[in-house]
Design an enzyme around this catalytic site. Structure first.
Site, PDB file in Angstrom:
ATOM      1  CD  GLU A  53      -1.348  -2.157   2.209  1.00 51.58           C
ATOM      2  OE1 GLU A  53       0.193  -2.450   2.107  1.00 51.58           O
ATOM      3  OE2 GLU A  53      -2.034  -2.900   2.939  1.00 51.58           O
ATOM      4  NE  ARG A 192      19.602 -26.707  -1.344  1.00 52.53           N
ATOM      5  CZ  ARG A 192      20.605 -27.034  -1.383  1.00 52.53           C
ATOM      6  NH1 ARG A 192      21.801 -26.321  -1.615  1.00 52.53           N
ATOM      7  NH2 ARG A 192      20.972 -28.353  -1.201  1.00 52.53           N
ATOM      8  CG  ASP A 208      24.282 -36.989  -0.089  1.00 50.56           C
ATOM      9  OD1 ASP A 208      24.912 -37.965  -0.209  1.00 50.56           O
ATOM     10  OD2 ASP A 208      23.188 -36.804  -0.244  1.00 50.56           O
TER      11      ASP A 208
END
Ligand SMILES: NC(=O)c1ccc[n+]([C@@H]2O[C@H](COP(=O)([O-])OP(=O)(O)OC[C@H]3O[C@@H](n4cnc5c(N)ncnc54)[C@H](OP(=O)(O)O)[C@@H]3O)[C@@H](O)[C@H]2O)c1
Length: 346
Positions: A53, A192, A208
């Site tokens: 606004e 992400r 990993d």
């Protein structure tokens, strides 16, 4: 009356330009003069920047605001935070009518509609203003994740899995990089970059060693980096990549996922990406903590290896919840299916 339905559709498009991280909702605003002409428009670009606004008012000719209609996707705020209340700014500018799609569930910022009505401004919900259901629905969806999180006082959780066509996230020998192609991985990085926190289990860190940063296709870091969170009792190794990467990271040495999400909520996290692995994602699904699923499907068959999800407590097909598909798109050779938890399960 000016074409409020068109204006709400436009306000929704504008809102979609805003980020989904940073703790604030995506909001769009269109100001219409009494004769229906567009005076100005604005959207919220994220925490610390002007509200939709305020942005629209700043771009308007003040002389054309007397008697104008403000069409907004979310009820104007009524509190002074990093920016002043939009309710007062709209009133001071001479706005005669405010149409909003969704009420503000934030107990701190809500009350704008009531206050404006008390000042003699004609305040209407989009429904009461006669806006068609499909337009109102789209306007509501733009801030639905934030609204749900605020009502529940728990972050909106996106669960992600990159899997083979037969639902595996690693082959029998444990190899998992990469199942999906470059386009799908780039897309996953944009997700992400649009959440407050990325969460993985200790198993993924130990297997990993991911950095968990949000990166562009060329490998450079995205402007916004999510908080990197590891959940599980085992220690995060001293040399773990996520320790070295720029930005903040956090280890929550627990298996209590609700408590972990509560802790993240208290830290200001409103939107979370649970990237796995299968153990963590399955627990989160089983505990009804996942709101949105991102399934990247690669055209490869593994026949064995690690399934994307394990036991969900479903014993018969009739008992399996049907998720609501939101979008399906191809990314290179891969497919991305985005689905929301069935209504009523939120
Ligand atoms: N393709 C993909 O999208 C994707 C994504 C991520 C991982 N992966 C693959 O998934 C494999 C790792 O799988 P994973 O299942 O071992 O990883 P994980 O889900 O990341 O980690 C599992 C560990 O999380 C901890 N944990 C935290 N909260 C838990 C809860 N509520 N219930 C149970 N355990 C909880 C436990 O460790 P503690 O003993 O420390 O508590 C558990 O052993 C790797 O091969 C990796 O490549 C694939």
């Amino acid at each position: 009356m000016p074409d409020v339905s068109w204006a709400l559709g436009r306000a929704t498009e504008l809102a979609e330009r805003g980020p989904q991280h940073g703790g604030n909702p995506r909001v769009g605003c269109v100001l219409l003069a009494a004769d229906g002409a567009v005076v100005s428009e604005g959207w919220h670009g994220g925490a610390g920047t002007a509200h939709a606004e305020a942005a629209a008012l700043a771009g308007a000719d003040p002389a054309r605001l007397r008697g104008a209609t403000a069409v907004v996707t979310l009820e104007p705020c009524h509190h002074s935070g990093r920016t002043p209340p939009c309710s007062r700014a709209l009133h001071a500018a001479g706005i005669a009518r405010v149409v909003h799609a969704v009420g503000d569930p934030d107990p701190v910022a809500s009350g704008g509609a009531r206050w404006l009505a008390g000042q003699g401004v004609d305040v209407l919900t989009a429904e009461d203003a006669g806006v068609p259901v499909d337009v109102t629905g789209r306007a509501a969806r733009v801030s639905a994740a934030w609204v749900t999180a605020m009502r529940r006082r728990r972050p909106w959780v996106v669960g992600k899995s990159a899997m083979s066509l037969d639902g595996r996230v690693a082959a029998a020998d444990g190899t998992s990089r990469w199942i999906t192609g470059a386009a799908a991985r780039t897309h996953a990085h944009t997700v992400r970059a649009d959440v407050d926190a990325v969460v993985v289990g200790t198993g993924t860190v130990l297997t990993d060693d991911p950095a968990l940063t949000a990166r562009r296709a060329d490998g450079t870091l995205a402007c916004h980096q999510p908080l990197r969170v590891v959940v599980g009792r085992r220690a995060v190794p001293p040399g773990a990549a996520l320790r070295q990467a720029p930005g903040d990271w956090l280890h929550l040495p627990t298996r209590d996922l609700r408590a972990a999400l509560d802790q993240l909520w208290d830290a200001g996290v409103r939107r979370v990406l649970v990237e796995g692995g299968p153990t963590l994602l399955s627990r989160a699904l089983r505990e009804h903590l996942v709101d949105e699923l991102h399934a990247y499907l690669a055209p490869v068959l593994l026949g064995g290896g690690l399934p994307a999800v394990t036991d969900l407590g479903v014993s018969t097909l009739a008992g399996a919840p049907r998720w609501r598909p939101v979008t399906t798109r191809t990314l290179g050779e891969d497919l991305l299916v985005v689905a929301h938890r069935p209504e009523g399960d939120l």
